[in-house]
Structure formats: structure tokens, C-alpha cells
Design an enzyme around this catalytic site. Structure first.
Site, PDB file in Angstrom:
ATOM      1  N   GLY A 158       0.835  -1.191   0.000  1.00  0.00           N
ATOM      2  CA  GLY A 158       0.000   0.000   0.000  1.00  0.00           C
ATOM      3  C   GLY A 158       0.870   1.240   0.000  1.00  0.00           C
ATOM      4  N   GLN A 209       3.202   9.928   1.129  1.00  0.00           N
ATOM      5  CA  GLN A 209       4.478   9.216   1.293  1.00  0.00           C
ATOM      6  C   GLN A 209       5.469   9.503   0.172  1.00  0.00           C
ATOM      7  OE1 GLN A 209       2.393   5.249   2.118  1.00  0.00           O
ATOM      8  NE2 GLN A 209       4.324   5.024   3.215  1.00  0.00           N
ATOM      9  N   CYS A 221       5.514  -0.153   7.788  1.00  0.00           N
ATOM     10  CA  CYS A 221       5.231   0.951   6.869  1.00  0.00           C
ATOM     11  C   CYS A 221       6.503   1.294   6.105  1.00  0.00           C
ATOM     12  CB  CYS A 221       4.759   2.148   7.687  1.00  0.00           C
ATOM     13  SG  CYS A 221       4.434   3.615   6.698  1.00  0.00           S
ATOM     14  N   LEU A 222       6.364   1.551   4.814  1.00  0.00           N
ATOM     15  CA  LEU A 222       7.533   1.924   4.004  1.00  0.00           C
ATOM     16  C   LEU A 222       8.156   3.228   4.506  1.00  0.00           C
ATOM     17  CD1 LEU A 222       6.144   1.152   0.426  1.00  0.00           C
ATOM     18  CD2 LEU A 222       7.847  -0.181   1.696  1.00  0.00           C
ATOM     19  N   HIS A 242      -4.699   1.875   7.565  1.00  0.00           N
ATOM     20  CA  HIS A 242      -3.311   2.341   7.583  1.00  0.00           C
ATOM     21  C   HIS A 242      -3.098   3.439   6.533  1.00  0.00           C
ATOM     22  CE1 HIS A 242       1.164   1.552   8.010  1.00  0.00           C
ATOM     23  NE2 HIS A 242       1.110   2.217   6.874  1.00  0.00           N
ATOM     24  N   GLU A 243      -3.612   3.197   5.328  1.00  0.00           N
ATOM     25  CA  GLU A 243      -3.389   4.171   4.249  1.00  0.00           C
ATOM     26  C   GLU A 243      -4.227   5.434   4.433  1.00  0.00           C
ATOM     27  OE1 GLU A 243      -0.816   3.633   2.594  1.00  0.00           O
ATOM     28  OE2 GLU A 243      -0.635   1.496   3.026  1.00  0.00           O
ATOM     29  N   HIS A 254      -2.521   7.678   6.744  1.00  0.00           N
ATOM     30  CA  HIS A 254      -1.470   8.468   6.080  1.00  0.00           C
ATOM     31  C   HIS A 254      -2.042   9.753   5.503  1.00  0.00           C
ATOM     32  CE1 HIS A 254       2.288   6.268   6.083  1.00  0.00           C
ATOM     33  NE2 HIS A 254       1.731   5.160   5.653  1.00  0.00           N
TER      34      HIS A 254
END
Ligand code: NI
Length: 173
Positions: free
Chosen positions: A46, A51, A94-95, A136-137, A140
């Protein structure tokens, strides 16, 4: 296409709330494609626009098993309109928060409304891992990271570890 740079904590841009996307034009489509390439290259499941330094309310994800090929989902201006239950999302990562994982409390089921990349309204009910990824997204897009949802003690330990790593990398040649 070159993958975009993924911002990592403590980059302040990650903590900013994104703005709704008003108009889905060619430039937006290109940005979504670039986000997809970036996510698959990472690899990740995702990615939210913030990000990659794009302050708009756009997220993408693909949770299909790899052997089934790519199944990209794009959500524009998504919002959680209802949620219920509680689950522990184990070892969430998370990236934008590299080398760190933690358990996070999430809703078990969510109802999300938004638009697809063609601007068509989307309404989807999700549970399990799908619901966790959406939460989660969408977090963000609201400037929230999963480390904002863990205990203060754990967060402080993580920050200290990160500061130490950053100091050490400054000294590295
Ligand atoms: Ni993330």
C-alpha cells in the site's frame, strides 16, 4: 519510469493532512502510475500520496497474492464512514517507517467511501487484512502514522533507536 522517493519518518510532510483531489486529469493519472511503480518496486502492499510528497488524498494498494499478478486498487478522497469491532494488527509496518514493526489496534471492519481513478464513486466494505490496509493508508492521508497508534513508551523507544541510527549514519563514510 523511475520510482519516486518514499519519504520516511521524521519527515514533516508525512504528518500533514492531505487535500481532497478536485480534478482527475492526465497529470493525476501519471502520478498514480508512478505511485504504483514505486509501491511494487519497494516492494509494498500500500502507498499513500503523502508518502511520495504529493499532498492529495489518493491511496493505492494491492493485497492480492503475488502469483495472481497485479491487482491495483486506487482510492481518491477515501473516508471511513463506519467501523466496528477491534482487532490487533500484528507486526504492522510501513515503508515510511523502515526497520520497525509493532502491533496496532485497528477496527475489525470498515465501510469506506471514495472514488476510483476514473472518478466513479466507490463504496466498499472490508474486513481482516483488507480493512487494516485501508485504515493504515487512510491514516497516512490524515497525517497519521502507525507509530502514532502505539503506546507512548514504545514510540519513544523507537525514536531513540532512530536518532541513534541517524547519528551513526552521519559518522559513516
Ligand atoms: Ni504506511
Amino acid at each position: 519510469m523511475k520510482p519516486l522517493r518514499i519519504l520516511t519518518y521524521p519527515e514533516p510532510f508525512l504528518l500533514r493532512e492531505t487535500e481532497p483531489l478536485q480534478n482527475i486529469d492526465g497529470a493525476v493519472q501519471e502520478m498514480i502510475d508512478a505511485m504504483a511503480e514505486t509501491m511494487y518496486a519497494a516492494p509494498g502492499i500500500g502507498l499513500a500520496a503523502s508518502q511520495v510528497g504529493w499532498g492529495k488524498s489518493v491511496l493505492i494498494y494491492d493485497i492480492a497474492p503475488r502469483e495472481e499478478g497485479r491487482r491495483l486498487h486506487v482510492l481518491v478522497n477515501p473516508r471511513i464512514v463506519a467501523s466496528e469491532g477491534e482487532v490487533l494488527s500484528e507486526n504492522e509496518g510501513c515503508l515510511s517507517v523502515p526497520d520497525y514493526r509493532a502491533d496496532v489496534k485497528r477496527a475489525e471492519r470498515v465501510l469506506v467511501e471514495g472514488f476510483d481513478r476514473e472518478g466513479k464513486p466507490v463504496r466498499l466494505e472490508a474486513d481482516g487484512f483488507h480493512a487494516i490496509v485501508l485504515q493504515h493508508e487512510i491514516d497516512h492521508l490524515n497525517g497519521v502514522l502507525f507509530i502514532d497508534r502505539i503506546s507512548r513508551l514504545k514510540r519513544e523507544l523507537y525514536k531513540r533507536k532512530l536518532q541513534k541510527a541517524l547519528r551513526e549514519s552521519e559518522h559513516a563514510v
